[in-house]
Each structure stands twice: as C-alpha cells, then as structure tokens.
Design an enzyme around this catalytic site. Structure first.
Site, PDB file in Angstrom:
ATOM      1  N   TYR A 125       6.526  -8.500   1.954  1.00 17.62           N
ATOM      2  CA  TYR A 125       6.443  -7.097   1.547  1.00 17.62           C
ATOM      3  C   TYR A 125       6.507  -7.000   0.029  1.00 17.62           C
ATOM      4  O   TYR A 125       7.326  -7.677  -0.602  1.00 17.62           O
ATOM      5  CB  TYR A 125       7.606  -6.290   2.146  1.00 17.62           C
ATOM      6  CG  TYR A 125       7.495  -6.050   3.645  1.00 17.62           C
ATOM      7  CD1 TYR A 125       6.381  -6.466   4.362  1.00 17.62           C
ATOM      8  CD2 TYR A 125       8.498  -5.397   4.331  1.00 17.62           C
ATOM      9  CE1 TYR A 125       6.275  -6.240   5.722  1.00 17.62           C
ATOM     10  CE2 TYR A 125       8.414  -5.169   5.704  1.00 17.62           C
ATOM     11  CZ  TYR A 125       7.296  -5.599   6.391  1.00 17.62           C
ATOM     12  OH  TYR A 125       7.204  -5.374   7.736  1.00 17.62           O
ATOM     13  N   GLY A 149       1.102   2.386   8.617  1.00 14.53           N
ATOM     14  CA  GLY A 149       2.144   1.482   9.071  1.00 14.53           C
ATOM     15  C   GLY A 149       1.888   0.042   8.672  1.00 14.53           C
ATOM     16  O   GLY A 149       0.774  -0.333   8.285  1.00 14.53           O
ATOM     17  N   ASN A 175      15.223 -16.817 -54.076  1.00 12.04           N
ATOM     18  CA  ASN A 175      16.269 -15.829 -53.840  1.00 12.04           C
ATOM     19  C   ASN A 175      15.701 -14.456 -54.108  1.00 12.04           C
ATOM     20  O   ASN A 175      15.214 -14.179 -55.197  1.00 12.04           O
ATOM     21  CB  ASN A 175      17.464 -16.095 -54.753  1.00 12.04           C
ATOM     22  CG  ASN A 175      18.678 -15.321 -54.283  1.00 12.04           C
ATOM     23  OD1 ASN A 175      18.609 -14.102 -54.122  1.00 12.04           O
ATOM     24  ND2 ASN A 175      19.774 -16.012 -54.035  1.00 12.04           N
ATOM     25  N   GLN A 230      -6.052  -0.490   2.138  1.00 11.07           N
ATOM     26  CA  GLN A 230      -5.580   0.298   3.284  1.00 11.07           C
ATOM     27  C   GLN A 230      -5.611   1.755   2.812  1.00 11.07           C
ATOM     28  O   GLN A 230      -4.698   2.225   2.147  1.00 11.07           O
ATOM     29  CB  GLN A 230      -4.151  -0.106   3.687  1.00 11.07           C
ATOM     30  CG  GLN A 230      -3.687   0.596   4.952  1.00 11.07           C
ATOM     31  CD  GLN A 230      -2.180   0.490   5.175  1.00 11.07           C
ATOM     32  OE1 GLN A 230      -1.403   0.299   4.247  1.00 11.07           O
ATOM     33  NE2 GLN A 230      -1.772   0.646   6.429  1.00 11.07           N
ATOM     34  N   ARG A 243      10.219  -2.573 -67.305  1.00 14.73           N
ATOM     35  CA  ARG A 243      11.239  -1.523 -67.291  1.00 14.73           C
ATOM     36  C   ARG A 243      11.028  -0.650 -68.508  1.00 14.73           C
ATOM     37  O   ARG A 243      10.615  -1.155 -69.547  1.00 14.73           O
ATOM     38  CB  ARG A 243      12.630  -2.122 -67.494  1.00 14.73           C
ATOM     39  CG  ARG A 243      13.333  -2.558 -66.279  1.00 14.73           C
ATOM     40  CD  ARG A 243      14.693  -3.088 -66.733  1.00 14.73           C
ATOM     41  NE  ARG A 243      15.100  -4.153 -65.855  1.00 14.73           N
ATOM     42  CZ  ARG A 243      15.992  -5.082 -66.178  1.00 14.73           C
ATOM     43  NH1 ARG A 243      16.517  -5.115 -67.378  1.00 14.73           N
ATOM     44  NH2 ARG A 243      16.330  -5.995 -65.307  1.00 14.73           N
ATOM     45  N   ALA A 253       0.810  -1.223   0.000  1.00 12.26           N
ATOM     46  CA  ALA A 253       0.000   0.000   0.000  1.00 12.26           C
ATOM     47  C   ALA A 253       0.840   1.268   0.000  1.00 12.26           C
ATOM     48  O   ALA A 253       0.345   2.345  -0.301  1.00 12.26           O
ATOM     49  CB  ALA A 253      -0.927   0.004   1.208  1.00 12.26           C
ATOM     50  N   ARG A 268      10.665   7.263  -1.595  1.00  7.18           N
ATOM     51  CA  ARG A 268      12.096   7.353  -1.911  1.00  7.18           C
ATOM     52  C   ARG A 268      12.390   6.998  -3.380  1.00  7.18           C
ATOM     53  O   ARG A 268      13.487   7.173  -3.863  1.00  7.18           O
ATOM     54  CB  ARG A 268      12.885   6.429  -0.967  1.00  7.18           C
ATOM     55  CG  ARG A 268      12.949   6.959   0.460  1.00  7.18           C
ATOM     56  CD  ARG A 268      13.397   5.895   1.461  1.00  7.18           C
ATOM     57  NE  ARG A 268      12.307   5.030   1.902  1.00  7.18           N
ATOM     58  CZ  ARG A 268      12.429   4.046   2.790  1.00  7.18           C
ATOM     59  NH1 ARG A 268      13.595   3.797   3.331  1.00  7.18           N
ATOM     60  NH2 ARG A 268      11.382   3.313   3.143  1.00  7.18           N
ATOM     61  N   ARG A 295       9.692  -8.901 -37.391  1.00  4.36           N
ATOM     62  CA  ARG A 295       8.553  -8.362 -36.651  1.00  4.36           C
ATOM     63  C   ARG A 295       7.495  -9.449 -36.431  1.00  4.36           C
ATOM     64  O   ARG A 295       7.592 -10.541 -37.003  1.00  4.36           O
ATOM     65  CB  ARG A 295       7.979  -7.176 -37.419  1.00  4.36           C
ATOM     66  CG  ARG A 295       8.921  -5.961 -37.388  1.00  4.36           C
ATOM     67  CD  ARG A 295       8.437  -4.875 -38.302  1.00  4.36           C
ATOM     68  NE  ARG A 295       7.061  -4.489 -38.016  1.00  4.36           N
ATOM     69  CZ  ARG A 295       6.275  -3.833 -38.869  1.00  4.36           C
ATOM     70  NH1 ARG A 295       6.727  -3.507 -40.071  1.00  4.36           N
ATOM     71  NH2 ARG A 295       5.045  -3.515 -38.547  1.00  4.36           N
ATOM     72  N   LYS A 302       7.836  -8.913 -41.877  1.00  2.87           N
ATOM     73  CA  LYS A 302       6.656  -8.801 -41.017  1.00  2.87           C
ATOM     74  C   LYS A 302       5.565  -9.730 -41.514  1.00  2.87           C
ATOM     75  O   LYS A 302       5.282  -9.758 -42.710  1.00  2.87           O
ATOM     76  CB  LYS A 302       6.139  -7.357 -41.026  1.00  2.87           C
ATOM     77  CG  LYS A 302       5.001  -7.146 -40.044  1.00  2.87           C
ATOM     78  CD  LYS A 302       3.944  -6.168 -40.515  1.00  2.87           C
ATOM     79  CE  LYS A 302       3.049  -6.780 -41.572  1.00  2.87           C
ATOM     80  NZ  LYS A 302       1.866  -5.965 -41.900  1.00  2.87           N
TER      81      LYS A 302
END
Ligand code: UD1
Ligand code: CA
Length: 453
Positions: free
Chosen positions: A100, A78, A374, A73, A437, A10, A15, A330, A348
């Site tokens: 804890y 505490g 190829n 809580q 082309r 809780a 810190r 991916r 992908k």
C-alpha cells in the site's frame, strides 16, 4: 520465480484533509510513495506497478525518475478493484506482492521473509498484533489457520476484539489472483471491492494461506491522518538515528534530530540537538555539529566544527574548518582546510583556500579567495550591478581591513593590504597598502543640536 510488486496509491486519503494526494505527503523529506518504491526495489522486484487515480497527474509527475509501470484506477472502488487495474500487464507466471502506498515503513527483511514463506501455489499475508487494532482489518483464524480478513466496518464485536490485524501486504501467484479478483463482489458496508476478500476465497479453494506475523507494529502502520504521519516520521527517524549510532555517531538526544534524506557520517561524529539534515549530507570523521543547524546537500570535512545556528546549503568544507555561530553557506561555497567562517557571514558561490578567515559580518559572493587571507569585519563583495554578477579575486596572504567594499569585477593582488573602510573598484597591487578614503576632517564650527521649544 519473478516478482511483480503492485503498489496501491489511488486513494485520496480523505482523513489527511489535504489538497495533496496522500502518497505525496512527505516523510523524512521524501514522498510517502517514494519510500514504498524504494522498499520494492530492495527486495529485487523485476516489475513495479503503481495504481494511481486521485491526484493522478501530480502523482505521476513526482516519479518521472522511476522506471515503473502505472495503472490508472479512475474510480476508487476499493483495494481489490485497484489491484485488478494492474493485472492485465502482470505476467501470469509471476508472484505478485501487493503493497500500500500508505504503508511506507515496511522493512526489507520482513518482506523477504514473507516472500520466502509463500510457496508457488500458496498465499502469504503479513499480519501483526496491534495494541489498538481500531480501523484495521481483523484476521480470523480457526485452529491457528487463517480463514479470512474482516474489515473494521464489517466486523462484529467479537471480531473487533481480535488484535491480529491485516497489514494489507499479501503475496500470491498472478494467475490465481486474477481469478479471485474476477469473483469479488462489493456486498459490504462500504460498497467496495476488498482485496482482503481474496483470503477467504483462497481458503475456500483449499489453498494454504500463511499468516506471517511480524512483531514490529511500527513497520506495518498505515498512514491515514496527520497524527499517523507524525508518528511514522518519528518511527522512521528513530530507525535512521539508530543505524547511525550503530556506526559510531553520538547524538546528544536521538529524539531531537531530523534526517530528511541521506546522512552519511565518519567515525566519532557528534551531533547536538535540533540539527536538521536535508538531501545528501556527508560528515567526515570527528565532525562536531552543535545545536540548531540546518545542513542540506553538503559535504563537511573531517574535524570541522559547526557552531550553533548555521544554515549550510550546497556547500563543501575541507578538514578542520570552524563555521558559525550564525553563518550561512549557500550553494557553491567551497572551503578548503582550516578555513574560519564566523558569525553573520554569508558565503555564496566562492572558493576559499586553506587557512583563510572571514570571521565577522561579511558577504562573500562569486569570489576566489586565496590562502591565509584575513577578511576584516563587515567586508562585502559588491558582486551585483543590478543586472549581472561579477567576480572578485583576492590573492593569497592578503589582509582586507574592516568595512571594505570590493566592487566586482575587481582583483586584489597577493599579499596586499586594504585599509579599513575603503571602496575598492580598481585592481589593488600585490604587496602594497591600498586605501580609498576621504581625508578625516573635524568641523570646528559644528554645534550639537538643541531641542526646539
Ligand atoms: C486497508 C485494508 C485493511 C488493512 C489496512 C492496513 C482493505 C479492504 N482493507 O484498509 O484490511 O488493515 O489497509 O493499513 O484492503 N486504494 C486504492 N484504490 C482504492 C482504495 C484504496 O488505490 O479504490 C489504496 C489507497 O490509496 C491506500 C491503500 O489502497 O494506499 C489502502 O487504502 P485505505 O483506504 O487506506 O484502506 P484501509 O481502510 O486503511
Ligand atoms: Ca490505510
């Protein structure tokens, strides 16, 4: 006797200096609290209750996949007050083990040892000798017997010199604990209801308190700030890497690898420096992962070589493939055996059958690529028309020249050859040369530009 585990989570963790609740800070890729829940399951607890408060909605939302109880809580008065919130729903006949949320490195064997040393009407407390006990509760013993636990902030100089500290992990029967918690006061330097005061109360009631000492400082550390978070990360990484080395994996440098999830390896796997594994990753026998690779949620087949600097995410490879350097796989990239994916190639949502090669500067997306194909340098599947994604099918044994654009949806027949530089938007027949082309011209009248005066 059944065991209820109460996890205290809780606190804000001031810190840490973070907008995120402390127990959600990641450790080895998962929230700190997830580790504590996993440890609880590993000792076979029937009932797990997490006491939450600060950042409550976020904390609960992160664990909807877990079958656990939650106790609110609302004000953090505490650790004793926190445990109290979980007691009404805790069956009287159970043993209670308090953990804890900021103590994620505990080992299963240590907890099992603690639980088995705690008789039905006894208390067991996990302690450890710390080189630097600063900040922790100190264990006061008389003639070897545990008498009480005193918080750093309430300790006198003599007590501060004690190196045996309270890890916060305590075990006792639920009904006794309920009674002691009801008698707690907050008459201390922090004005909090300390769970640790239960120790002195048990002693006053003539109850045996076992101080079970573990010799591993790292496993009992409480994580309060970012330095401790970083320290815990390294300790956990060391543990994961040691396990893998015991199973036959070689690391070029065990200190320069990060496992943020589950990494399973076959035999004789070699992992070079700066490899990061995220989520569920499996590496088959003899896989070689060279330096600077990030591999997430992927399966790599045996004998596959991953050259430096690849990013592999949601992919599978068959055996004996060669990937990279500088390749990106991916989600949905599925390579069969003996596939070669070279530098600056992105794959992908595509399957690539055995023996095919995409070796240089390509993008292959939403494609089905046959065997022994190829694909020349710089070839790209144009899979997106701006609104929808379309599929490219490339038949077995085709040869796609360099710099080809395959405008999907499009199909290349088996054994076809596509001339370099073509933009292919219609089906290319099997076994034939197809090219698109403009005719090459040389402009005879052209003059090189000159610098203007
Ligand atoms: C606590 C112990 C200390 C022990 C140390 C081990 C007490 C009074 N002190 O100190 O003896 O050496 O852990 O790491 O128990 N929490 C709540 N509600 C609260 C207060 C705390 O749920 O009202 C939770 C926190 O989220 C945290 C845990 O309890 O997960 C411990 O709280 P923290 O404030 O970090 O206690 P420490 O000062 O480290
Ligand atoms: Ca703490």
């Amino acid at each position: 006797m059944s065991t209820s585990i109460i996890i205290l989570a809780a606190g804000q963790g001031k810190r840490m200096n973070s907008a995120k609740p402390k127990v959600l800070q990641p450790l080895a890729g998962r929230p700190m609290l997830q580790h504590v829940i996993d440890i609880s399951r590993s000792v076979g607890a029937d009932d797990i209750c997490v006491v939450y408060g600060h950042g409550g909605d976020d904390v609960r939302a992160a664990f909807t996949h877990e079958d656990i109880r939650w106790a609110l809580q609302a004000e953090q008065n505490g650790t004793g007050h926190a445990v109290q919130q979980a007691m009404p729903e805790t069956p009287d006949g159970n043993h209670v083990l308090v953990l804890y949320g900021d103590g994620p490195l505990l080992r299963t064997s240590t907890l099992q040892n603690l639980l088995s040393s705690c008789g039905e009407n006894e208390v067991a407390l996990l302690t450890v000798e710390m080189d630097d006990p600063f900040g922790y509760g100190r264990i006061i013993r008389e003639n070897g017997a545990v008498m009480k636990s005193v918080e750093e902030k309430d300790a006198d100089d003599e007590q501060k010199a004690i190196k045996e500290i309270n890890t916060g992990v305590i075990c006792c029967s639920a009904d006794k604990l309920k009674a002691w918690l009801g008698d707690l006061n907050n008459d201390n330097s922090q004005g909090e209801y300390y769970l640790t005061d239960v120790v002195g109360m048990a002693v006053a009631d003539g109850i045996v308190v076992h101080g079970v000492i573990t010799d591993d400082q790292a496993e009992t550390m409480g994580i309060n700030d970012r330095r401790q978070l970083a320290e815990a990360e390294r300790a956990l990484q060391k543990r994961l890497v040691d396990q893998l080395m015991d199973q036959g994996v070689t690391f070029a440098d065990p200190d320069r690898v990060d496992i943020r999830g589950n990494l399973s390896c076959g035999t004789d796997v070699f992992i070079d420096v700066n490899a990061i594994f995220e989520g569920d990753v499996s590496l088959g026998d003899n896989v070689k992962v060279e330096s600077n690779n990030v591999i997430r949620d992927s399966q790599v087949g045996s004998g596959t070589l991953i050259r430096p600097n690849c990013h592999i995410d949601g992919a599978t490879t068959g055996s004996d493939c060669t990937i990279g350097p500088f390749a990106r796989l991916r989600p949905g990239a599925e390579l069969s055996n003996n596939v070669g994916i070279g530098n600056y190639v992105e794959i992908k949502k595509s399957t690539i059958a055995a023996g095919s090669k995409v070796n240089h500067l390509s993008y292959i997306g939403d494609s089905i690529v046959g065997r022994d194909v190829n694909i020349g340098a710089g070839t790209i599947t144009c899979n997106y028309d701006g609104l929808n994604k379309h599929q490219t099918i490339i038949g077995d044994g085709t040869f796609i020249g360099s710099g080809v654009e395959l405008v999907a949806p499009v199909e290349i027949g088996k054994g076809a050859t596509i001339g370099a530089g073509s933009t292919i938007s219609r089906p290319a027949p099997a076994g034939k040369l197809t090219l698109e082309r403009t005719k090459q011209v040389t402009v005879v009248s052209w003059k090189a530009p000159t610098k203007r005066k």
